[in-house]
Design an enzyme around this catalytic site. Sequence first.
Site, PDB file in Angstrom:
ATOM      1  N   LYS A  22       0.892  -1.177   0.000  1.00 23.83           N
ATOM      2  CA  LYS A  22       0.000   0.000   0.000  1.00 23.83           C
ATOM      3  C   LYS A  22       0.925   1.220   0.000  1.00 23.83           C
ATOM      4  CE  LYS A  22      -1.794   2.889   1.899  1.00 23.83           C
ATOM      5  NZ  LYS A  22      -1.396   4.249   1.434  1.00 23.83           N
ATOM      6  N   GLY A  32       6.987   5.554   7.550  1.00 27.71           N
ATOM      7  CA  GLY A  32       6.186   6.763   7.417  1.00 27.71           C
ATOM      8  C   GLY A  32       6.327   7.621   8.656  1.00 27.71           C
ATOM      9  N   SER A  33       5.306   8.405   8.919  1.00 27.35           N
ATOM     10  CA  SER A  33       5.387   9.369  10.019  1.00 27.35           C
ATOM     11  C   SER A  33       5.221   8.661  11.372  1.00 27.35           C
ATOM     12  CB  SER A  33       4.299  10.423   9.853  1.00 27.35           C
ATOM     13  OG  SER A  33       3.033   9.800   9.915  1.00 27.35           O
ATOM     14  N   VAL A  66       1.388   7.941  12.502  1.00 30.02           N
ATOM     15  CA  VAL A  66       0.729   6.791  11.870  1.00 30.02           C
ATOM     16  C   VAL A  66       1.434   5.499  12.297  1.00 30.02           C
ATOM     17  CG1 VAL A  66       0.107   5.700   9.679  1.00 30.02           C
ATOM     18  CG2 VAL A  66      -0.056   8.183   9.908  1.00 30.02           C
ATOM     19  N   GLY A  67       2.744   5.559  12.374  1.00 30.58           N
ATOM     20  CA  GLY A  67       3.513   4.366  12.774  1.00 30.58           C
ATOM     21  C   GLY A  67       3.101   3.845  14.138  1.00 30.58           C
ATOM     22  N   GLU A 118       9.664   2.133  10.554  1.00 34.53           N
ATOM     23  CA  GLU A 118      10.719   3.149  10.432  1.00 34.53           C
ATOM     24  C   GLU A 118      10.025   4.494  10.301  1.00 34.53           C
ATOM     25  OE1 GLU A 118      13.778   2.927  11.005  1.00 34.53           O
ATOM     26  OE2 GLU A 118      13.821   0.751  11.174  1.00 34.53           O
ATOM     27  N   CYS A 143      14.215  10.919   5.477  1.00 37.52           N
ATOM     28  CA  CYS A 143      14.136  10.654   6.916  1.00 37.52           C
ATOM     29  C   CYS A 143      15.508  10.813   7.566  1.00 37.52           C
ATOM     30  CB  CYS A 143      13.592   9.257   7.153  1.00 37.52           C
ATOM     31  SG  CYS A 143      14.455   8.027   6.192  1.00 37.52           S
TER      32      CYS A 143
END
Length: 446
Positions: free
Chosen positions: A156, A203-204, A207-208, A225, A259
């Site tokens: 996704k 991702g951020s 959300v992680g 990560e 990142c």
Amino acid sequence: MTLTSRNPAAPADVVITTGTPGAAGTLAAVDRARAAQPGWLAAGAAARSAALTRAAEAVEAHADELAALVVREVGKPLGEARGETARTAAILRFYAQAPYAPAGAVHETAAGPGLLLTRRRPYGVAGLITPWNFPLAIPVWKAAPALAVGNTAVLKPAPEATACALRLAELLDLPDGVLTVIPGGAEEGAALVGAADVVSFTGSTAVGRAVIAATAERGVPAQAELGGLNAALVLPDADIERAADDLTAAIAGYAGQKCTATSRVIAVGEAYEPLREALAKRLAAEPCGPVIGEAALDRLTGAVDTARAAGAEVLTGGIRTDGPGWTFAPALLAGVPAGHPLLTEEFFGPVAVLLRAADLDEAIALANASRHSLAASVHTRELGTALAAADRLAAGMIRINAPSTGVDFHLPFGGTGSAAYGEREQGAAALDFYTASRTVSLLPPA
Ligand code: NAD
């Protein structure tokens, strides 16, 4: 629902508009992947290796097309997009050898005859959720090891990078159900997290955290990560001009949207004044492409404005520029008061704060004050200082006399503190992550 991704350098240019399958369509894709997995595993090491090698060849054969799509869809400069495409092929070649790697070990029994074997086996369906900033490399550094060891995968991608992911999967041309791309956003991502047998997220941080909680609730393995707030230490003995070049690349390369980008520059003692001048001058002259969207631009200008209002000095940049697209002048700030979000949160753009430390101890304490450390850099000519800093910095990657950005895909990759969760990605660590170890006791029949 419908998803649209736009060219950050020319927002009127729609790169793709596509329907999204919702939660139900995502679960159906996971079911197809689950049905395909036993066959993919049973096909054997040679077949999986050959499929990954063919995938690498396809990426190489379409390198120019892929690089151009990366430029168009996520606004990456062409040189960096070419580099990412080459790296994507290299990752596929690296993991094409993995099906032949040892999958366990043989041990003596504690007592009596027989053998003890450990054997690493795939979980089933890997759910892969990726951000937009490395739209080819991150999907592949998750998918290739997952597939090499016999999982199938559902990817996704970030909505902003949908066209890249769909074209990549088309080129990889794997058997039906082995790698499926689900266009979409939070709904599809959450459905995938709720159904996959192993989950890899990049991702951020916000959300992680939700992904980690959901996988813990289900009891499935996960790695995440997340965002970084990375420091660079510049010692007085460093070559200041070279350090300023490295820092410019680390702060403003791909508009700071890595990142591993540097967002805090810690100058030790007498390095402060010359570095302040050299770095501000370079950043002011640095050509900088667009950021990913209007919201990112607002976030960046807002952060600089609140810092200025709180007494910080903006040494260069920090304002919206004339484009083309969503552009922002790389910013360097000094005198940012303690506790300001620029010192505690990732802003994911070309903004850095310059800090002063009296000595190495204070510099390391300032660097380690962030709980989101992914990468750090140290600029010094002294080997002893470099080794001491590498020992004491809390970061997953420590780069001496190099920008904090830059990743060697064949070694483990990941952050510390709240920047990462679970097993490392890439290198051999990824093969461990996508498999579970079984212990087999083999006794003589009589
Ligand atoms: P994001 O967190 O907004 O989105 C990441 C992915 O999660 C996307 O595919 C998104 O659609 C999906 N998602 C959103 N809500 C979800 C939910 N509720 N459940 C499951 N999935 C959901 O991040 P982004 O803006 O795409 O990427 C930028 C961020 O990624 C930055 O914070 C950056 O530091 C981080 N990043 C980290 C690394 C690393 O290796 N540490 C590498 C690249 C980017």
